[in-house]
Structure formats: structure tokens, C-alpha cells
Write a protein that holds these residues in place. Structure first.
Motif, PDB file in Angstrom:
ATOM      1  N   VAL A  75       0.867  -0.978  -0.054  1.00  0.00           N
ATOM      2  CA  VAL A  75      -0.038   0.094   0.239  1.00  0.00           C
ATOM      3  C   VAL A  75       0.762   1.195  -0.209  1.00  0.00           C
ATOM      4  O   VAL A  75       2.219   1.611   1.371  1.00  0.00           O
ATOM      5  CB  VAL A  75      -1.109  -0.186   1.390  1.00  0.00           C
ATOM      6  CG1 VAL A  75      -1.712   1.227   1.394  1.00  0.00           C
ATOM      7  CG2 VAL A  75      -1.433  -1.028   1.531  1.00  0.00           C
ATOM      8  N   ASP A 112       1.236   5.623  -0.195  1.00  0.00           N
ATOM      9  CA  ASP A 112       0.643   7.134  -0.022  1.00  0.00           C
ATOM     10  C   ASP A 112       1.871   7.970  -1.214  1.00  0.00           C
ATOM     11  O   ASP A 112       2.603   8.985  -1.025  1.00  0.00           O
ATOM     12  CB  ASP A 112       1.041   7.510   0.938  1.00  0.00           C
ATOM     13  CG  ASP A 112       0.972   9.100   1.398  1.00  0.00           C
ATOM     14  OD1 ASP A 112       0.318   9.702   2.457  1.00  0.00           O
ATOM     15  OD2 ASP A 112      -0.184   9.576   0.644  1.00  0.00           O
ATOM     16  N   GLU A 148      -4.500   6.629  -1.102  1.00  0.00           N
ATOM     17  CA  GLU A 148      -4.226   5.118  -1.209  1.00  0.00           C
ATOM     18  C   GLU A 148      -4.155   4.247  -2.306  1.00  0.00           C
ATOM     19  O   GLU A 148      -5.026   4.132  -2.872  1.00  0.00           O
ATOM     20  CB  GLU A 148      -5.238   4.356  -0.028  1.00  0.00           C
ATOM     21  CG  GLU A 148      -4.269   3.155   0.431  1.00  0.00           C
ATOM     22  CD  GLU A 148      -4.762   2.443   1.868  1.00  0.00           C
ATOM     23  OE1 GLU A 148      -6.255   1.822   1.214  1.00  0.00           O
ATOM     24  OE2 GLU A 148      -5.040   2.196   2.330  1.00  0.00           O
ATOM     25  N   TRP A 193      -3.204   0.690  -3.829  1.00  0.00           N
ATOM     26  CA  TRP A 193      -3.023  -0.554  -3.607  1.00  0.00           C
ATOM     27  C   TRP A 193      -2.807  -1.514  -3.765  1.00  0.00           C
ATOM     28  O   TRP A 193      -3.476  -1.574  -5.232  1.00  0.00           O
ATOM     29  CB  TRP A 193      -4.514  -1.472  -2.148  1.00  0.00           C
ATOM     30  CG  TRP A 193      -4.811  -2.141  -2.581  1.00  0.00           C
ATOM     31  CD1 TRP A 193      -4.333  -3.792  -2.487  1.00  0.00           C
ATOM     32  CD2 TRP A 193      -4.477  -3.052  -0.417  1.00  0.00           C
ATOM     33  NE1 TRP A 193      -4.851  -4.372  -1.450  1.00  0.00           N
ATOM     34  CE2 TRP A 193      -4.719  -4.357  -0.408  1.00  0.00           C
ATOM     35  CE3 TRP A 193      -4.480  -2.205   0.314  1.00  0.00           C
ATOM     36  CZ2 TRP A 193      -4.703  -4.909   1.232  1.00  0.00           C
ATOM     37  CZ3 TRP A 193      -5.211  -2.861   1.586  1.00  0.00           C
ATOM     38  CH2 TRP A 193      -5.135  -4.267   1.871  1.00  0.00           C
TER      39      TRP A 193
END
Length: 175
Positions: A143, A145, A153, A155
Motif C-alpha cells: 500500500v 501513499d 492510497e 493498493w
């Protein structure tokens, strides 16, 4: 664990590395927010020599990368030490981010759970989704940022059978 062990074959590890996270962003392992838990972190290592995406992680570039090993659980005991050995190494270059992972299971191949499913069907946090409620899967999820705003986010996940998933801010239709 040997990268040639029967439960982490080069093909399985190739899928993990090939699930390629082609985003240049700071990377930190996820951990519970509780203050007493230390989040393992390591800087990515710039890839200066060629690597083969073959699952072996035997090139000098992988050896130069700092291993991440001190992971924590999110399930079933949030914040507890991980129960199985996991080692993650991160490389990057001008075009890509490479994640190399070695994961262990004391039962060897018999302990690996890797059902086949359609893309994004294993995205649910517990490894299940829709008609797969009776199945669980081993998987690795990374994950990121990407904007470092603690809001967005991205993923990426893959299981040992090569089933991939990705989402942006919870939207699994994002590919």
C-alpha cells in the motif's frame, strides 16, 4: 528460507516481483497506528546493475537493498509480532519500483493457500470477496501513499497463484 524452496518457487516469486509497482514513491511497511509499535522502514535502493525478474533475488542489486523484516500483524492479533518470517527488499530506478519478497510457511507447499480467482476478487481485507467467502489466500499487499498526503492510497496485491489486485482509494475498478 531458500529462494528455490518448493513453496516459494521462482515462478511464484516472479509473480510477486512482476506485479511490479511501477510508481516511484516513498515506501513504508504498514503497521497499526498505536504509538508503541515501531513501523519497519528502509530506504529503497537505487538499482545500478541489471536484475532479472525471475524470482531468484540473487543479483547483487538485491543484496545491496536493506531488508525489511520486523513486520506486525493486522489479523488476528493487531500489533502482535508476525508469526511467519517475511523479508522484503525494495529497488527502484528511473522507471520502476521493484519489490522482492521472501515469505515462509512452516508447512512448506502444503501450507500455501492460493485459490485462482479473477483480477481484483481477492481485494477484501480478509482475503475473501463475494463467492470466495469460504476461501482464504496467502498474499502480499503493498500500500502506497503516492502523494504523501495521508489520504490517497494505492493498493497492489498478488497471491502465489498470480492472482492480482489493485485499487485506488478503495475503488477496485481502477487498473
Amino acid at each position: 528460507m531458500s529462494p528455490t524452496s518448493p513453496f516459494m518457487t521462482p515462478q511464484r516469486l516472479t509473480h510477486l516481483v512482476a506485479a511490479a509497482l511501477f510508481i516511484a514513491a516513498p515506501v513504508r511497511a504498514q503497521a497499526p497506528a498505536a504509538a508503541e509499535h515501531v513501523v519497519p522502514s528502509a530506504p529503497g535502493t537505487r538499482r545500478t546493475t541489471p536484475i532479472a525478474v525471475d524470482g531468484k533475488l540473487d543479483e547483487a542489486a538485491w543484496s545491496a537493498a536493506t531488508p525489511l523484516t520486523q513486520f506486525r500483524q493486522t489479523r488476528p492479533d493487531e500489533g502482535a509480532a508476525a508469526t511467519l518470517a517475511t523479508e522484503i527488499r525494495i529497488l527502484y530506478d528511473d522507471d520502476a519500483l521493484y519489490i522482492g519478497a521472501r515469505m515462509s510457511d512452516p508447512m512448506g507447499a502444503a501450507g500455501i493457500r492460493a485459490p485462482l480467482a479473477r483480477r481484483d476478487q481477492l481485494l477484501a481485507a480478509n482475503g475473501n470477496n463475494g463467492s470466495f467467502n469460504s476461501l482464504t489466500t496467502d498474499k502480499i499487499a503493498v500500500v502506497l501513499d503516492p502523494y504523501h498526503n495521508h489520504l490517497d492510497e494505492v493498493w497492489f496485491e498478488i497471491n502465489p497463484a498470480g492472482v492480482r489486485g489493485d485499487q485506488f482509494n478503495g475503488d477496485p475498478s481502477w487498473d
